[in-house]
Design an enzyme around this catalytic site. Structure first.
Site, PDB file in Angstrom:
ATOM      1  N   HIS A 473       0.829  -1.321  -0.007  1.00  0.00           N
ATOM      2  CA  HIS A 473      -0.185  -0.167  -0.004  1.00  0.00           C
ATOM      3  C   HIS A 473       0.802   1.390  -0.020  1.00  0.00           C
ATOM      4  CE1 HIS A 473      -3.647   2.549   0.184  1.00  0.00           C
ATOM      5  NE2 HIS A 473      -4.206   1.915   0.911  1.00  0.00           N
ATOM      6  N   TYR A 589     -14.721   6.245   8.406  1.00  0.00           N
ATOM      7  CA  TYR A 589     -13.584   6.669   7.728  1.00  0.00           C
ATOM      8  C   TYR A 589     -14.130   6.301   6.094  1.00  0.00           C
ATOM      9  CZ  TYR A 589      -8.785   6.942   5.237  1.00  0.00           C
ATOM     10  OH  TYR A 589      -7.773   7.400   4.684  1.00  0.00           O
ATOM     11  N   THR A 602      -4.735  10.764  -0.813  1.00  0.00           N
ATOM     12  CA  THR A 602      -6.058  10.687  -0.257  1.00  0.00           C
ATOM     13  C   THR A 602      -6.410  11.598   0.794  1.00  0.00           C
ATOM     14  OG1 THR A 602      -5.334   9.069   1.492  1.00  0.00           O
ATOM     15  CG2 THR A 602      -6.097   8.306  -0.855  1.00  0.00           C
TER      16      THR A 602
END
Length: 788
Positions: A473, A589, A602
């Site tokens: 990630h 979230y 993001t």
């Protein structure tokens, strides 16, 4: 050993008669072709750098400017207003040139300077135009004259046929919000989750921070924003991802699935052949920058492509304090894992890319290889699945020299990692729903030692031809990898295809070398470290509760008929489902992108709002439908506003995060920031958008439907929810939680989500979706028999 001898271009021996030199012409040919391919790539990169560097102009426009200036001078006019004459006076070689040559050279230099000035002006104008975000806040279907004029100007200054990175220099920088605005938005988001006394206490802390330390921290942050391309992204990558010391398996890595109802071929090697070849085709387009820049759907607004640079040839390297990302310019092979053995599989031969049939042949050689794993080799990858500090220490102690370093370098420098699993996965058999859940868990963590979790991504190919991926990630967010995977899946099925026997198409060159086994010398002490890491990873994997389910004949089409944003509809449904499941609301979230800005990644949308809570309470409290509809639309509009604010740099959490980092650098303590940054996200959600809709044909091939992907739960007592909206009539959900928490159950929460979606649609429209009918239809689908 034959392959080893062939790899040597020349050998020499010293004899009493002199030096005996033996040349291998085939090896020299391979060296030449490989070097030629490398130089072609360098030339392509140089050409693309020039084209991108002068965008939105084109290199040919320089010639147009030069000709225009010379033509104007020919008419005895001076378009430079004396500048050409000044340049002519100061030419260092003016004495050796004729007057006419000096005039032409001076005109060309002036034209070049004028050309660069025009490029700079156009790029500055485009950057200012792209800084306007008023279009996003306008009511759907009603476009103001200002926005129409702005859109026309963007088209004018955007140029034609941009390359992948053409817009990078024109994207605006992420703005730093005012401290007061961020604090006010935070307090608004916290209100529905706190009692009166808790809210009063956090308000006092927030106002103290705003009036004292906040302004000082903000000054440093603005200084960074002036200097850096993005004031968030580098700290986000380092402190959120690379400095984490817990396992990245489950906690950070995510997965992507194959087609839901169709497996194009049951032959494992064939599926691997097409999949790997499609990955190489995407990489070639990426290197040539032939991939179209991503844009806001329906508009000509570009998104940042910086994350694409590290898709391939990238590895996360463990460190005791922090990891680092290492990227190589090129790699001509992949690392393959099968039955506890590691192989190097070359994907290029004689200066060309291997065909799908040739890759299938090479993969089949690996599958047929009967050799056993070396001692300590079979579970070696568990080091990448466990805690980071033990892995960093083991890497330094056992893999810093000799054969282990060479083999580890081979894995880390590979284009990507490939796992050939002996298991069969997919939505199949007598328990398709349960098998789909096991498929998700297999992609997320596997056996904890059959994925190299540090690689940018791992392609997994199962025994029955099903495939998928596991992605690290830190280097990029899920939409980047989803873009790759959409291309790979559709190219595999609709462009490359298979023959009637299920094999890849094409011929096989007779001179392909065997895939190379990597060799290891793993001491007993290292094997003990591997077992310790495996124990940590296995405990984490066993604790994950996963549920994946598709909802068909109820999707975006039905929601849009209600004149509601599909994402807002689903997010409010998640709030309703969570409330019914837990009897309370939770900090939620939702990931939003900030790629409208340079190097943006993001931002968080805090989708549990006072408006959504008011609606849920009214619905559960038995209020009238009219009241509930009104409250729902208010909640939906609020959610859309928050999402737009997050996309345009007006979010809450990234700003507070950066202020916290500055406070740590300055050695200052902030009770407000400390409390905010320690909040638990018990409901973590993310939508995976389908980006390349044109690659799919849901009308003629409805069963060739991507299932999307998912991730592990963020909190030990919470849920991770990923969803993807497919076409007009399908939504796929991926839900994760932990067995160790008695309050969470992924299957129960999935049932609550289904019920919430149906209830909301029934509230807003007279048509009620029939989920059971949809499931029955697909269980009887003739196409789904391919997965039985």
């Amino acid at each position: 050993m034959a392959e080893a001898h062939q790899a040597v271009a020349f050998q020499f021996t010293i004899t009493p008669e002199g030096i005996d030199l033996q040349l291998s012409h085939e090896a020299l040919k391979q060296v030449y072709l490989s070097g030629f391919r490398s130089w072609k790539k360098r030339v392509t990169r140089l050409k693309n750098s020039v084209i991108t560097g002068v965008y939105p102009a084109s290199p040919s426009s320089w010639l147009f400017v030069v000709i225009a200036i010379l033509a104007t001078m020919y008419t005895r006019s001076d378009p430079s207003m004396g500048l050409i004459a000044k340049i002519q006076e100061h030419l260092p070689v003016s004495d050796s040139l004729s007057i006419q040559c000096r005039t032409v050279v001076s005109a060309v230099l002036f034209s070049t300077l004028l050309w660069f000035s025009l490029i700079f002006t156009m790029r500055l104008c485009l950057k200012q135009l792209l800084s306007y975000h008023g279009w996003m806040f306008e009511q759907h279907g009603k476009v103001s004259n200002t926005t129409k004029i702005w859109a026309a100007m963007v088209r004018i200054f955007s140029g034609r046929q941009p390359l992948l990175y053409s817009y990078q220099g024109s994207l605006p920088n992420l703005p730093v919000p005012a401290v007061k605005d961020t604090v006010d938005r935070y307090l608004e988001s916290a209100r529905p989750l706190m009692s009166d006394s808790e809210y009063e206490r956090i308000t006092t802390l927030a106002k103290e921070f705003e009036s004292s330390l906040g302004n000082r921290l903000q000054w440093y942050l603005k200084l960074k924003a002036m200097w850096a391309s993005n004031y968030v992204s580098d700290w986000w990558e380092e402190y959120i991802y690379l400095r984490g010391r817990s396992p990245i398996m489950v906690n950070s890595n995510y997965y992507g699935m194959d087609f839901l109802y169709v497996t194009p071929t049951p032959i494992q090697a064939a599926r691997a052949g097409n999949t790997l070849h499609a990955c190489l085709l995407y990489r070639r387009k990426l290197n040539r920058e032939e991939i179209k820049p991503s844009r806001v759907p329906g508009l000509n607004i570009p998104l940042c492509a910086a994350q694409c640079e590290r898709i391939f040839n990238t590895t996360r390297i463990p460190g005791e304090e922090t990891d680092c990302l290492t990227h190589w310019q090129d790699s001509e092979y992949v690392a393959v894992f099968h039955r506890g053995r590691f192989f190097r599989l070359w994907l290029y031969h004689a200066g060309r890319m291997l065909s799908p049939r040739e890759i299938e042949h090479q993969v089949q050689r690996i599958l047929d290889d009967p050799s056993p794993p070396a001692p300590g080799e079979a579970k070696l990858a568990a080091l990448t699945a466990g805690d980071r500090i033990p892995w960093a220490q083991a890497r330094k102690e056992f893999f810093s020299s000799g054969v282990n370093k060479r083999s580890l370098d081979c894995i880390e420098k590979a284009a990507f990692f490939v796992a050939l699993d002996d298991d069969e996965q997919g939505m199949m058999g007598d328990d398709p729903a349960g098998n789909l859940d096991r498929y998700a868990k297999s992609l997320l963590h596997g056996k904890c030692y059959d994925r190299w979790f540090d690689k940018s991504f791992t392609v997994v190919v199962y025994k029955n031809g099903k495939n998928g991926l596991n992605a690290e990630h830190s280097w990029a967010d899920a939409p980047i990898m989803a873009h790759v995977w959409e291309y790979v899946m559709t190219t595999d099925c609709f462009q490359l295809g298979y023959n009637e026997e299920g094999h890849c198409k094409g011929d096989i060159a007779s001179s392909l070398p065997q895939p190379t086994r990597l060799t290891w010398d793993i001491p007993v002490q290292c094997q003990e470290r591997v077992e310790q890491s495996l124990a940590v990873a296995q405990a984490l994997a066993d604790d994950i509760d996963f549920h994946v389910f598709p909802i068909q004949e109820f999707g975006k089409g039905a929601i849009k008929k209600c004149k509601i944003s599909p994402d807002a509809f689903i997010q409010i449904a998640l709030q309703l489902a969570y409330y019914r499941n837990r009897g309370t609301f939770s900090l939620t979230y939702e990931a939003s992108m900030t790629r409208l800005f340079r190097e943006g990644r993001t931002e968080t949308v805090r989708s549990c709002t006072s408006e959504s809570c008011a609606f849920v309470r009214a619905l559960e409290g038995g209020e009238s439908k009219e009241v509930c509809r009104r409250l729902f639309r208010t909640a939906s509009e609020k959610h859309q506003h928050l999402y737009r604010m997050a996309m345009t740099g007006g979010g809450i959490d990234r700003h507070l995060f950066c202020l916290y980092i500055v406070s740590k650098y300055l050695g200052e303590e902030s009770p407000f920031l400390k409390e905010v940054l320690s909040e638990t996200w018990r409901l973590s959600t993310s939508q995976t958008p389908l980006q390349q809709v044109e690659l799919f044909d849901f009308v003629n091939h409805p069963d060739y439907t991507t299932c999307g992907g998912g991730f592990g739960p963020v909190a030990d007592d919470g849920y991770g929810v990923s969803y993807i909206i497919i076409g007009e009539n399908m939504i796929n959900f991926h839900i994760s939680s932990k067995h160790s928490c008695p309050q969470t159950d992924s299957h129960k929460f999935g049932a609550y989500i289904k019920k919430a979606l149906v209830d909301l649609l029934e509230l807003l429209s007279p048509e009620k979706p029939d989920l059971s009918k949809a499931e029955q239809n697909h269980s009887k689908s003739p196409q789904s028999k391919k997965d039985l």
